[in-house]
Design a protein around this motif. Structure first.
Motif, PDB file in Angstrom:
ATOM      1  N   SER A  67      73.506 -22.740 -99.033  1.00  0.00           N
ATOM      2  CA  SER A  67      72.122 -23.095 -98.745  1.00  0.00           C
ATOM      3  C   SER A  67      72.043 -24.231 -97.736  1.00  0.00           C
ATOM      4  O   SER A  67      72.800 -25.205 -97.837  1.00  0.00           O
ATOM      5  CB  SER A  67      71.404 -23.513-100.034  1.00  0.00           C
ATOM      6  N   GLU A  69      69.955 -26.475 -97.656  1.00  0.00           N
ATOM      7  CA  GLU A  69      69.540 -27.674 -98.376  1.00  0.00           C
ATOM      8  C   GLU A  69      70.313 -27.793 -99.689  1.00  0.00           C
ATOM      9  O   GLU A  69      70.656 -26.808-100.317  1.00  0.00           O
ATOM     10  CB  GLU A  69      68.036 -27.627 -98.682  1.00  0.00           C
ATOM     11  N   SER A 125      73.557 -18.900 -93.668  1.00  0.00           N
ATOM     12  CA  SER A 125      72.360 -18.843 -94.496  1.00  0.00           C
ATOM     13  C   SER A 125      71.202 -19.444 -93.715  1.00  0.00           C
ATOM     14  O   SER A 125      71.382 -20.337 -92.886  1.00  0.00           O
ATOM     15  CB  SER A 125      72.563 -19.582 -95.820  1.00  0.00           C
ATOM     16  N   GLN A 126      70.001 -18.943 -93.997  1.00  0.00           N
ATOM     17  CA  GLN A 126      68.794 -19.373 -93.300  1.00  0.00           C
ATOM     18  C   GLN A 126      67.665 -19.530 -94.296  1.00  0.00           C
ATOM     19  O   GLN A 126      67.448 -18.667 -95.146  1.00  0.00           O
ATOM     20  CB  GLN A 126      68.389 -18.353 -92.225  1.00  0.00           C
ATOM     21  N   GLU A 127      66.964 -20.650 -94.204  1.00  0.00           N
ATOM     22  CA  GLU A 127      65.740 -20.864 -94.967  1.00  0.00           C
ATOM     23  C   GLU A 127      64.699 -21.397 -93.994  1.00  0.00           C
ATOM     24  O   GLU A 127      64.734 -22.573 -93.620  1.00  0.00           O
ATOM     25  CB  GLU A 127      65.982 -21.843 -96.116  1.00  0.00           C
ATOM     26  N   GLY A 128      63.796 -20.506 -93.545  1.00  0.00           N
ATOM     27  CA  GLY A 128      62.834 -20.907 -92.533  1.00  0.00           C
ATOM     28  C   GLY A 128      63.538 -21.232 -91.227  1.00  0.00           C
ATOM     29  O   GLY A 128      64.232 -20.395 -90.659  1.00  0.00           O
ATOM     30  N   ASP A 130      65.747 -23.736 -91.031  1.00  0.00           N
ATOM     31  CA  ASP A 130      66.975 -24.455 -91.383  1.00  0.00           C
ATOM     32  C   ASP A 130      68.110 -23.448 -91.551  1.00  0.00           C
ATOM     33  O   ASP A 130      67.952 -22.425 -92.215  1.00  0.00           O
ATOM     34  CB  ASP A 130      66.791 -25.254 -92.674  1.00  0.00           C
ATOM     35  N   TRP A 131      69.254 -23.766 -90.931  1.00  0.00           N
ATOM     36  CA  TRP A 131      70.402 -22.866 -90.926  1.00  0.00           C
ATOM     37  C   TRP A 131      71.643 -23.626 -91.362  1.00  0.00           C
ATOM     38  O   TRP A 131      71.784 -24.817 -91.094  1.00  0.00           O
ATOM     39  CB  TRP A 131      70.664 -22.322 -89.516  1.00  0.00           C
TER      40      TRP A 131
END
Length: 286
Positions: A67, A69, A125-128, A130-131
């Motif tokens: 993740s 984050e 991984s990508q969240e929005g 953020d990579w």
């Protein structure tokens, strides 16, 4: 190297861990970024004041999809994922909206990481916006014999691959004749491979400035044509050949029907970056 304000690089760790599990494919933007990184690696690049070689693709491994984050300790994360890590490096990006933008940021600020030949696996991984891109080298798991025996196994893998028509990038190749083992080329390959391992470098040009052709001539091998594939971080002949076949330039050398002979070797040095190195030296004698 200039670093974008939106990009931060985590530290390199060197530890050994657990047991391995199977690798899996990524889809969506994560998969597109891995594909873009591998295309980037497959071509010679300028990175800072240095140039890179054509490199085999990285293998995707979902255990490395951490993740963006909440993962501050890479060692603990790799332990929880049961990934048998030797070296790992993580790139964190904040801002890119898609894989193309993320690749632009990586090429501008982290080319040295993605062009490091010691790494063989990757997870994204990508969240929005953020990579997290994680590149790693696993513990060696192959049980290898001496360099001559493994060189002969590499010859067998190469000859099996040469039987099959294939595309090397955009270039089609018909099946090619089997190569014969050359003791002279094998000795040259062994010397170069040991030099790469002991002197901790990865290049066709050795520390004395000699090319593969120079080294073959010094060993008394009179040739019409000479070619060389090298690999690092891969611990079996099959993995080495699979990596070469997936790289257009290496594949074209391997499938070249003009070559008649091969010498090959591996060398290990735990103090080196990649741990294990390979050389396949292709030749056509006069």
């Amino acid at each position: 190297m200039r670093v974008l304000s939106s990009v931060a690089c985590l530290a390199l760790l060197s530890v050994g861990l657990g047991v391995s599990a199977g690798a899996q494919a990524f889809t969506g933007e994560e998969g597109q970024l891995i594909e873009s990184i591998n295309v980037y690696r497959s071509q010679a690049q300028r990175c800072g004041d240095q140039g890179s070689l054509e490199l085999p693709p990285l293998s995707s491994d979902t255990r490395l999809a951490l993740s963006p984050e909440g993962t501050r300790d890479l060692q603990q994360a790799m332990t929880r994922a049961a990934y048998p890590m030797v070296n790992v490096q993580a790139i964190s990006l904040s801002g890119p909206r898609d894989a193309k933008s993320a690749m632009n940021a990586i090429a501008e600020s982290f080319c040295q990481v993605v062009l490091d030949p010691q790494f063989v696996d990757i997870g994204v991984s990508q969240e929005g916006r953020d990579w997290r891109i994680v590149l790693a080298r696993p513990l060696l798991t192959g049980r290898l014999g001496d360099w001559q025996a493994e060189g002969q196994k590499l010859l067998q893998e190469i000859n099996a691959a040469r039987k099959v028509p294939r595309q090397c990038g955009g270039q089609p190749f018909a099946g090619a004749p089997a190569l014969s083992w050359s003791t002279t080329l094998a000795g040259v390959a062994a010397t170069h491979t040991r030099a790469m391992a002991n002197q901790n470098f990865f290049d066709h040009i050795d520390r004395d400035g000699r090319t593969p052709g120079d080294r073959a001539e010094l060993a008394g091998y009179l040739y019409q044509q000479i070619g060389e594939n090298i690999a690092a971080g891969r611990d079996t002949p099959r993995k080495v050949v699979d990596g070469w076949l997936a790289s257009p330039g290496h594949c074209a050398t391997l499938m070249n029907p003009d070559y008649r002979e091969l010498g090959a070797a591996y060398a290990v040095d735990p103090k080196s970056d990649a741990g294990i190195y390979w050389t396949g030296l292709f030749g056509t004698p006069q």
